[in-house]
Design a protein around this motif. Structure first.
Motif, PDB file in Angstrom:
ATOM      1  N   VAL A 215       0.836  -1.204   0.000  1.00  0.00           N
ATOM      2  CA  VAL A 215       0.000   0.000   0.000  1.00  0.00           C
ATOM      3  C   VAL A 215       0.867   1.248   0.000  1.00  0.00           C
ATOM      4  CG1 VAL A 215      -1.774   1.283   1.257  1.00  0.00           C
ATOM      5  CG2 VAL A 215      -1.868  -1.211   1.163  1.00  0.00           C
ATOM      6  N   MET A 216       1.933   1.243   0.780  1.00  0.00           N
ATOM      7  CA  MET A 216       2.839   2.388   0.842  1.00  0.00           C
ATOM      8  C   MET A 216       3.445   2.685  -0.520  1.00  0.00           C
ATOM      9  SD  MET A 216       4.940   1.844   4.416  1.00  0.00           S
ATOM     10  CE  MET A 216       6.119   3.067   3.852  1.00  0.00           C
ATOM     11  N   PHE A 217       3.848   1.630  -1.212  1.00  0.00           N
ATOM     12  CA  PHE A 217       4.493   1.834  -2.509  1.00  0.00           C
ATOM     13  C   PHE A 217       3.518   2.398  -3.527  1.00  0.00           C
ATOM     14  CE2 PHE A 217       7.561   1.080  -5.821  1.00  0.00           C
ATOM     15  CZ  PHE A 217       8.757   1.076  -5.149  1.00  0.00           C
ATOM     16  N   GLY A 218       2.238   2.073  -3.353  1.00  0.00           N
ATOM     17  CA  GLY A 218       1.231   2.677  -4.219  1.00  0.00           C
ATOM     18  C   GLY A 218       1.204   4.187  -4.059  1.00  0.00           C
ATOM     19  N   GLY A 219       1.330   4.671  -2.818  1.00  0.00           N
ATOM     20  CA  GLY A 219       1.392   6.116  -2.578  1.00  0.00           C
ATOM     21  C   GLY A 219       2.648   6.734  -3.161  1.00  0.00           C
ATOM     22  N   ILE A 220       3.756   6.006  -3.091  1.00  0.00           N
ATOM     23  CA  ILE A 220       5.007   6.514  -3.659  1.00  0.00           C
ATOM     24  C   ILE A 220       4.890   6.641  -5.174  1.00  0.00           C
ATOM     25  CG2 ILE A 220       7.438   5.974  -4.036  1.00  0.00           C
ATOM     26  CD1 ILE A 220       7.452   4.650  -1.273  1.00  0.00           C
ATOM     27  N   ARG A 221       4.317   5.637  -5.816  1.00  0.00           N
ATOM     28  CA  ARG A 221       4.156   5.694  -7.274  1.00  0.00           C
ATOM     29  C   ARG A 221       3.253   6.847  -7.686  1.00  0.00           C
ATOM     30  NH1 ARG A 221       2.731  -0.254  -9.398  1.00  0.00           N
ATOM     31  NH2 ARG A 221       2.576   0.923 -11.367  1.00  0.00           N
ATOM     32  N   THR A 222       2.189   7.056  -6.929  1.00  0.00           N
ATOM     33  CA  THR A 222       1.292   8.176  -7.221  1.00  0.00           C
ATOM     34  C   THR A 222       2.030   9.506  -7.096  1.00  0.00           C
ATOM     35  OG1 THR A 222      -0.638   6.933  -6.449  1.00  0.00           O
ATOM     36  CG2 THR A 222      -0.843   9.333  -6.542  1.00  0.00           C
ATOM     37  N   ALA A 223       2.822   9.638  -6.034  1.00  0.00           N
ATOM     38  CA  ALA A 223       3.564  10.876  -5.817  1.00  0.00           C
ATOM     39  C   ALA A 223       4.585  11.122  -6.919  1.00  0.00           C
ATOM     40  CB  ALA A 223       4.258  10.826  -4.449  1.00  0.00           C
ATOM     41  N   VAL A 224       5.283  10.065  -7.346  1.00  0.00           N
ATOM     42  CA  VAL A 224       6.299  10.217  -8.394  1.00  0.00           C
ATOM     43  C   VAL A 224       5.664  10.663  -9.701  1.00  0.00           C
ATOM     44  CG1 VAL A 224       7.950   8.961  -9.821  1.00  0.00           C
ATOM     45  CG2 VAL A 224       7.919   8.610  -7.353  1.00  0.00           C
ATOM     46  N   LEU A 225       4.548  10.054 -10.070  1.00  0.00           N
ATOM     47  CA  LEU A 225       3.874  10.447 -11.299  1.00  0.00           C
ATOM     48  C   LEU A 225       3.388  11.890 -11.217  1.00  0.00           C
ATOM     49  CD1 LEU A 225       1.787   7.243 -12.133  1.00  0.00           C
ATOM     50  CD2 LEU A 225       3.935   7.994 -13.141  1.00  0.00           C
TER      51      LEU A 225
ATOM     52  N   LEU B 285       6.755   2.140 -14.905  1.00  0.00           N
ATOM     53  CA  LEU B 285       7.078   0.746 -15.185  1.00  0.00           C
ATOM     54  C   LEU B 285       8.276   0.286 -14.355  1.00  0.00           C
ATOM     55  CD1 LEU B 285       6.613   0.619 -19.076  1.00  0.00           C
ATOM     56  CD2 LEU B 285       5.129  -0.367 -17.322  1.00  0.00           C
ATOM     57  N   VAL B 286       9.264   1.165 -14.209  1.00  0.00           N
ATOM     58  CA  VAL B 286      10.423   0.830 -13.375  1.00  0.00           C
ATOM     59  C   VAL B 286       9.994   0.647 -11.927  1.00  0.00           C
ATOM     60  CG1 VAL B 286      12.605   1.701 -12.468  1.00  0.00           C
ATOM     61  CG2 VAL B 286      12.079   1.957 -14.899  1.00  0.00           C
ATOM     62  N   LEU B 287       9.158   1.553 -11.427  1.00  0.00           N
ATOM     63  CA  LEU B 287       8.687   1.447 -10.043  1.00  0.00           C
ATOM     64  C   LEU B 287       7.839   0.200  -9.834  1.00  0.00           C
ATOM     65  CD1 LEU B 287       7.754   5.163  -9.246  1.00  0.00           C
ATOM     66  CD2 LEU B 287       9.767   3.883  -8.493  1.00  0.00           C
ATOM     67  N   ALA B 288       7.069  -0.185 -10.848  1.00  0.00           N
ATOM     68  CA  ALA B 288       6.274  -1.408 -10.745  1.00  0.00           C
ATOM     69  C   ALA B 288       7.184  -2.623 -10.589  1.00  0.00           C
ATOM     70  CB  ALA B 288       5.382  -1.558 -11.967  1.00  0.00           C
ATOM     71  N   GLY B 289       8.313  -2.627 -11.331  1.00  0.00           N
ATOM     72  CA  GLY B 289       9.272  -3.711 -11.186  1.00  0.00           C
ATOM     73  C   GLY B 289       9.928  -3.715  -9.816  1.00  0.00           C
ATOM     74  N   VAL B 290      10.278  -2.535  -9.321  1.00  0.00           N
ATOM     75  CA  VAL B 290      10.869  -2.426  -7.979  1.00  0.00           C
ATOM     76  C   VAL B 290       9.870  -2.892  -6.924  1.00  0.00           C
ATOM     77  CG1 VAL B 290      11.766  -0.816  -6.263  1.00  0.00           C
ATOM     78  CG2 VAL B 290      12.426  -0.573  -8.664  1.00  0.00           C
ATOM     79  N   GLN B 291       8.596  -2.546  -7.100  1.00  0.00           N
ATOM     80  CA  GLN B 291       7.573  -2.952  -6.152  1.00  0.00           C
ATOM     81  C   GLN B 291       7.463  -4.474  -6.080  1.00  0.00           C
ATOM     82  OE1 GLN B 291       3.749  -1.235  -6.891  1.00  0.00           O
ATOM     83  NE2 GLN B 291       2.799  -2.137  -5.092  1.00  0.00           N
ATOM     84  N   ARG B 292       7.541  -5.147  -7.220  1.00  0.00           N
ATOM     85  CA  ARG B 292       7.479  -6.607  -7.218  1.00  0.00           C
ATOM     86  C   ARG B 292       8.687  -7.214  -6.510  1.00  0.00           C
ATOM     87  NH1 ARG B 292       5.218  -5.802 -12.445  1.00  0.00           N
ATOM     88  NH2 ARG B 292       7.274  -5.927 -13.407  1.00  0.00           N
ATOM     89  N   LEU B 293       9.853  -6.563  -6.634  1.00  0.00           N
ATOM     90  CA  LEU B 293      11.050  -7.071  -5.973  1.00  0.00           C
ATOM     91  C   LEU B 293      10.993  -6.872  -4.468  1.00  0.00           C
ATOM     92  CD1 LEU B 293      13.846  -5.846  -8.428  1.00  0.00           C
ATOM     93  CD2 LEU B 293      12.993  -8.179  -8.144  1.00  0.00           C
ATOM     94  N   LEU B 294      10.415  -5.739  -4.034  1.00  0.00           N
ATOM     95  CA  LEU B 294      10.367  -5.428  -2.611  1.00  0.00           C
ATOM     96  C   LEU B 294       9.232  -6.124  -1.890  1.00  0.00           C
ATOM     97  CD1 LEU B 294      11.087  -1.575  -2.574  1.00  0.00           C
ATOM     98  CD2 LEU B 294      12.660  -3.442  -2.047  1.00  0.00           C
ATOM     99  N   LEU B 295       8.212  -6.546  -2.613  1.00  0.00           N
ATOM    100  CA  LEU B 295       7.044  -7.140  -1.979  1.00  0.00           C
ATOM    101  C   LEU B 295       7.416  -8.471  -1.346  1.00  0.00           C
ATOM    102  CD1 LEU B 295       4.017  -6.814  -1.496  1.00  0.00           C
ATOM    103  CD2 LEU B 295       3.623  -8.100  -3.603  1.00  0.00           C
ATOM    104  N   SER B 296       7.084  -8.629  -0.079  1.00  0.00           N
ATOM    105  CA  SER B 296       7.410  -9.850   0.647  1.00  0.00           C
ATOM    106  C   SER B 296       6.710 -11.048   0.022  1.00  0.00           C
ATOM    107  CB  SER B 296       6.982  -9.714   2.114  1.00  0.00           C
ATOM    108  OG  SER B 296       7.089 -10.959   2.777  1.00  0.00           O
TER     109      SER B 296
END
Length: 248
Positions: A146-156, A205-216
């Motif tokens: 959920v946190m990373f979703g907020g980060i992606r929104t902020a970056v865009l 797209l880069v952040l989506a890849g990072v999110q998949r790597l960081l997701l437990s």
């Protein structure tokens, strides 16, 4: 209408627009530098505050109200206000954009932490974990999606709105928008818009890849509620003394 798109593609493909201080690579790097600077400053403010609010539940109502009010502020109005106060340079647009970037980061952070199953949090406390251990070993890993979703929104949002720094004037891809408006060069303006949109898509797209790597691996979007809090508490907290004694 088709001519403007043809002219825009010709403008982008022109080798002259890919060289020099006003070339696309230079403007692209400037855009990324401004965006990165804004993101770092906003994250340093919003993420610690969001972690505290999400963990303790204190100040949530105030945070929601302030975040909503900040989102309603006009970007160009803030930019002009800070320019009048601080003068020219990079400081006015950076702080104007920081104010607009803090709300999505703050909301995403405290929403991620507070979304963690309270039973998991209570179990962590019952096992003797400190509040910092609960926050960083249990709540943060489970709320990261959920946190990373907020980060992606902020970056865009940053990538889209950082174009206004060219109004002062500074660099970045927004330079093509403002210069094209002054010169009535509509292919240049459309090219700038397409470049900004393309940059936003590429970064997401880069952040989506990072999110998949960081997701437990223990988190699964297929579970009810869109998450699965399966943090192994025995791996991050010492076993109770009674259990330790029984195993000896």
């Amino acid at each position: 209408m088709s001519n403007i798109f043809t002219d825009t593609l010709a403008w982008i493909a022109d080798p002259a627009h890919w060289t020099g201080r006003s070339g696309i690579p230079v403007r692209l790097l400037e855009h990324l530098e401004y965006s990165g600077l804004v993101l770092v400053i906003a994250a340093a403010i919003a993420i610690p505050l969001g972690l505290y609010i999400g963990h303790t539940g204190r100040g949530r109502v105030v945070a929601v109200g302030v975040a909503g009010a900040l989102r309603a502020l006009p970007t160009l109005g803030l930019l002009v206000l800070f320019a009048l106060i601080a003068g020219s340079g990079l400081t006015p647009p950076v702080w104007a954009l920081v104010i607009l970037t803090v709300p999505p980061l703050l909301a995403g952070t405290y929403a991620g932490i507070s979304s963690v199953d309270r039973d998991v949090v209570d179990a962590a406390r019952a096992m003797g974990m400190t509040e910092l251990q609960v926050l960083f070993d249990v709540e943060l890993p489970n709320g990261l999606q959920v946190m990373f979703g907020g980060i992606r929104t902020a970056v865009l949002q940053i990538i889209a709105t950082v174009s206004v720094v060219a109004y002062l004037p500074l660099g970045g891809l927004g330079r093509y928008l403002f210069d094209g408006l002054v010169l009535q060069d509509f292919p240049r303006m459309l090219a700038g818009s397409l470049l900004i949109a393309g940059l936003a898509i590429a970064v997401d797209l880069v952040l989506a890849g990072v999110q998949r790597l960081l997701l437990s691996p223990g988190l699964s979007p297929e579970t009810p509620g869109g998450r699965k809090a399966t943090t192994d508490l025995t791996a991050v907290a010492p076993a109770p003394a009674a259990v330790q004694g029984g195993n000896t």
